[in-house]
Design a protein around this motif. Sequence first.
Motif, short mmCIF file in Angstrom:
data_model
loop_
_atom_site.label_atom_id
_atom_site.label_comp_id
_atom_site.label_asym_id
_atom_site.label_seq_id
_atom_site.Cartn_x
_atom_site.Cartn_y
_atom_site.Cartn_z
N SER A 220 16.46 90.01 3.90
CA SER A 220 15.88 88.92 3.65
C SER A 220 16.06 88.06 4.59
N ASN A 221 16.84 87.58 3.88
CA ASN A 221 17.15 85.81 4.81
C ASN A 221 16.54 86.28 6.38
N SER A 222 17.17 87.33 7.06
CA SER A 222 16.52 87.41 8.13
C SER A 222 14.79 87.36 8.82
N ILE A 223 14.38 88.09 7.89
CA ILE A 223 13.00 88.04 7.36
C ILE A 223 12.38 86.29 7.41
N VAL A 224 12.96 85.93 6.93
CA VAL A 224 12.90 84.26 6.91
C VAL A 224 12.92 83.45 7.99
N SER A 225 13.56 83.77 8.23
CA SER A 225 14.62 82.74 9.50
C SER A 225 12.91 83.26 10.41
N TYR A 226 12.28 84.55 10.87
CA TYR A 226 11.47 84.22 11.23
C TYR A 226 9.95 83.51 10.97
N ILE A 227 10.10 83.23 9.16
CA ILE A 227 9.06 82.41 9.03
C ILE A 227 9.55 81.29 9.37
N LEU A 228 10.18 80.50 9.38
CA LEU A 228 10.81 79.52 8.90
C LEU A 228 10.37 78.99 10.91
N MET A 229 11.22 80.14 11.95
CA MET A 229 10.50 79.13 13.31
C MET A 229 8.97 79.04 13.57
N ILE A 230 8.76 80.20 13.16
CA ILE A 230 7.00 79.90 12.61
C ILE A 230 6.36 78.48 12.23
N ALA A 231 6.84 78.43 11.22
CA ALA A 231 6.87 77.26 10.79
C ALA A 231 7.30 75.69 11.38
N ALA A 232 8.51 76.00 12.10
CA ALA A 232 8.74 74.97 13.01
C ALA A 232 8.44 74.85 14.21
N LEU A 233 7.88 76.17 14.86
CA LEU A 233 7.47 75.46 16.28
C LEU A 233 8.43 75.14 16.81
N GLY A 234 8.40 74.03 18.38
CA GLY A 234 8.88 73.65 18.58
C GLY A 234 9.44 71.91 18.30
N ILE A 235 8.82 71.80 16.94
CA ILE A 235 8.38 70.30 16.69
C ILE A 235 9.76 69.63 16.36
N THR A 236 11.07 70.34 16.06
CA THR A 236 12.07 69.26 16.43
C THR A 236 12.37 68.61 17.83
N ASN A 237 12.92 69.32 18.11
CA ASN A 237 13.22 68.44 19.43
C ASN A 237 12.23 67.78 20.40
N TYR A 238 10.94 68.62 19.80
CA TYR A 238 9.98 67.41 20.74
C TYR A 238 10.54 66.77 20.29
N SER A 239 9.29 65.96 18.83
CA SER A 239 9.52 64.92 17.91
C SER A 239 10.46 63.87 18.37
N ILE A 240 12.36 64.26 18.11
CA ILE A 240 12.92 63.46 18.37
C ILE A 240 13.07 63.22 19.82
N ARG A 241 12.81 63.65 21.26
CA ARG A 241 12.66 63.50 22.40
C ARG A 241 11.17 62.37 22.28
N GLU A 242 10.79 62.44 22.26
CA GLU A 242 9.25 61.59 21.99
C GLU A 242 9.67 60.58 21.87
N GLY A 243 9.67 60.53 19.89
CA GLY A 243 9.85 59.92 19.12
C GLY A 243 10.66 58.42 19.58
N SER A 244 12.67 59.14 20.39
CA SER A 244 13.38 58.22 20.81
C SER A 244 12.84 57.39 21.20
N ARG A 245 11.64 57.47 22.24
CA ARG A 245 11.01 56.77 23.49
C ARG A 245 10.14 55.45 22.76
N ILE A 246 9.77 55.90 21.39
CA ILE A 246 8.29 55.12 21.20
C ILE A 246 9.21 54.13 19.54
N LYS A 247 11.03 54.46 19.92
CA LYS A 247 11.04 53.68 18.03
C LYS A 247 10.95 52.46 17.66
N ASP A 248 10.86 51.74 18.91
CA ASP A 248 11.06 50.41 18.90
C ASP A 248 9.23 49.83 18.93
#
Length: 479
Positions: free
Chosen positions: A47-75
């Motif tokens: 069941s957890n392996s199925i949910v991992s795919y749902i988590l992946m869809i929800a997350a998209l590539g947002i975490t890495n992208y937001s960290i990369r772009e947000g770090s540039r404008i955090k000031d």
Amino acid sequence: MSSQSSLRKNAVLNTIKQICAIIYPIITFPYISRVLGKYYYGKVNFSNSIVSYILMIAALGITNYSIREGSRIKDDRKELQKFCNQIFSINICSMIVAYIVLFLLICFWKKLDGYTLLLLIQASTVLFNTIGTDWINSIFEDYEFITIRYIICQGIAVVLMLLLVHSKSDYLLYAVTCSIGTILANIMNVTYIRKHYDLHPRLTLHMDLHRNMKPIFMLFGSAIATTIYVNSDITILGLLKNESEVGLYTVSSKFYTILKQMLNASLTVAVPRISHERDSVKPQTLNRHLSQIIGSLIIFSFPISAGLFSLARNIIVLFSGVEYEMAFTSLQILSVSIIFATMASFFINVIMISFGMETQVLYATMFSALINIVLNFVLIPAFGQNAAAFTTLLSEISIFCLGIFYTRKKVKISIRRNMVIAATEFVTVMLICAGIKHFLSSNNLITIFLCVILCAAACLGILFCLDKDDVKKLIHFRK
């Protein structure tokens, strides 16, 4: 604090978090695998392996992208607030899509009959991951809060697990306690981010999709490949075989994962250093440092692999019980995979990521994931859990080879001397374990204890055949 000191502090904090991520499963795994038994333990993990795919869809590539772009404008707090609103809104949309996919699977996939409540419990983390916006903490490099929060929340989850889960019928409570750490962490995030950074992520219709979605989908492609690469074994095993088979494989893969994390923990510290040195030191110096890192990995991974292969049956029976004894063959296969997995992680995470080779990382991961999926469907019907372990081994070998191929013109690494030491250690460990098992075949605890002590002493003896200065360079990655 200087940037170098901050880098060092963040690396140490992240390593502490990784160590805790290893310790918690060591505490809970022997208890849970025995209490739930292979059927219910396998059911929860499928069941957890199925949910991992749902988590992946929800997350998209947002975490890495937001960290990369947000770090540039955090000031620029106004611009950062605007960016956070955009990313939060995109994440809410992807979360809704993910839940729709989950509900469609529950309604129309007969395989999931009897899994509905279990899936909903585990999928609750999708909602809390989204509203928690943990990527904001990473933008500000607040690893101190991330580490402390992780230790507290996972500690609470472990305590609740030990207090509430006592029989096979408690498998739903086990799912709840597994989710509670993530839920608590994200609830803490909501309060902390608003108070500490004065940021209030809100929904907006102005998401700037033209600018944001292309890089997000590129990173999402890499996330898909990684998720498939990590979880396809258990998912396909559950589809083509049964929950008991999943339970057996989960036990062997758990030992494999813990040891792999232990070896890879040192790489987490090395990544910031290599990224910093890539453009600031001479190529010869960088190559020497890289050779030291992979040299230490080789020297430690070979004897660990040999010991795990030799003691697979003893380890399975001691920690999980006789019910899981048939998992020892898949653990032996995975023990060989440890060597290639740690080497692959070195080339992918230390060299390729540090050199900005994300596209090549995506290609390598996708190719390995494809091998894993195709061979799983071909081999699992006939060979079950052992086939899943074998396809993992082949996948790790393939990503290791691709890592060498892609980095061959970037760095020059020397490992000949380390390979001689590692081969000597491997043979020594195998011989010691075989001898002890011959005389103490009936006592698993004493057998494992003596093997670990004697093998560690023998490997240290072999290692100290080198000059002491060389030993320090191999074990400690310093300036």
